[in-house]
Design a protein around this motif. Sequence first.
Motif, PDB file in Angstrom:
ATOM      1  N   THR A 100      22.757  35.078  33.661  1.00 15.16           N
ATOM      2  CA  THR A 100      23.839  34.102  33.706  1.00 15.16           C
ATOM      3  C   THR A 100      23.425  32.793  33.056  1.00 15.16           C
ATOM      4  OG1 THR A 100      24.584  35.095  35.792  1.00 15.16           O
ATOM      5  CG2 THR A 100      25.481  32.941  35.221  1.00 15.16           C
ATOM      6  N   ARG A 132      22.947  33.183  29.312  1.00 16.93           N
ATOM      7  CA  ARG A 132      24.147  33.712  28.651  1.00 16.93           C
ATOM      8  C   ARG A 132      23.829  34.959  27.822  1.00 16.93           C
ATOM      9  NH1 ARG A 132      24.068  28.129  28.322  1.00 16.93           N
ATOM     10  NH2 ARG A 132      25.908  27.055  29.146  1.00 16.93           N
ATOM     11  N   GLN A 145      27.667  26.403  33.252  1.00 16.34           N
ATOM     12  CA  GLN A 145      28.309  27.349  32.348  1.00 16.34           C
ATOM     13  C   GLN A 145      29.452  26.724  31.558  1.00 16.34           C
ATOM     14  OE1 GLN A 145      28.741  30.551  35.516  1.00 16.34           O
ATOM     15  NE2 GLN A 145      28.228  31.822  33.752  1.00 16.34           N
ATOM     16  N   ARG A 171      28.348  35.770  26.250  1.00 13.36           N
ATOM     17  CA  ARG A 171      28.237  35.206  27.608  1.00 13.36           C
ATOM     18  C   ARG A 171      28.463  36.289  28.616  1.00 13.36           C
ATOM     19  NH1 ARG A 171      30.532  29.509  29.558  1.00 13.36           N
ATOM     20  NH2 ARG A 171      29.440  28.988  27.675  1.00 13.36           N
TER      21      ARG A 171
END
Length: 345
Positions: free
Chosen positions: A93, A96, A234, A345
């Motif tokens: 995460t 990405r 993010q 992503r």
Amino acid sequence: MNSPALRTSPRVRPRTRRTALTAIAAGLLLLGLVVVRVLVGTPMVPLDLALRVIGGETIPGISFIVMDHRLPTAVVALLAGVAFGLSGTVFQTLLRNPLASPDVIGVTIGASAGAVIAMAFFQADGRALFWFALLGGLGTAVLLLLVAGVGRPGAAGAVDNRFVLVGIGLAAALGALVSYLLTRLSLQSAGDAMHWMIGSLSTSTWDRVAVLAAALVVLIPALALLVVRLRILQLGDETATSLGLPVPRTRIALIMVAVALSALTVAVTGPLSFVAFLSGPIARMLAGRPSFPLAAVVGAVIVLLADIIGQNLFGGTELPAGVITGVLGAPFLLWLLTRTPTTGR
């Protein structure tokens, strides 16, 4: 007039319901696998006798099998899977990149290098081996942070790509170092090192359960606090900074928590290949979105299932769990490479 929240709620509710149902199903599967791991083997243990032993009754033979062998192995497998699942999901995460995991960026091989160094130069085992493996993983992470410049300002994509590339290069160098060190060991020590590097739950004890449980009690709440910041991160570095988030420090904190989860587990079980890599993408496919709790459960299911398969499906030959996870992970990696762009992503 309908508010935006009301207009989007019909879409949100099915996704939330799907995630909840998937988590419940995965939890039931996990519980079933724990029961299977305790009861199935040579010899088989009847359920009623296992329950009596767990309840505190002493039954000759059965008490040793359940309480000193199978149950601690099942609990170590569960905790190790949770730690690997969370660690891999953080890396994937944050960077990405669905291909990013402690296996790929050198953290697990760093822990392995620490353990092999301890065997080669200090004839270490047991608790000393644990500390050397942990220091190897953490040292690798510090070197990664320094070389990749994660704490320095820069475009998020460039920093993330640089981190992955540096990690791959460092993993290759550490792999070469481990191969060299293995040539310097005696045949028996080299065999022990190779068995440990495959990843095995055969040496699971209640002491190791306590180590992993204590680590998770500290690291999971820390990760829970950081996940909120990860969601903001993010949105992009500029947006996160404008919202008051200290981006470099947040990145470093997330990486260090993920590294600690992975390195501690490698120090206990050895590097169980691909568990951290598999858990996040499988959880995302099941839930339709990233899910840290589901990734933790999926990781535990993978480790338990691999151990059950390795112990029971090959006749008189018992295979370490790391062999099975490697067999499961390699084709999934090839499939993911053909389906997912590495910078997506």
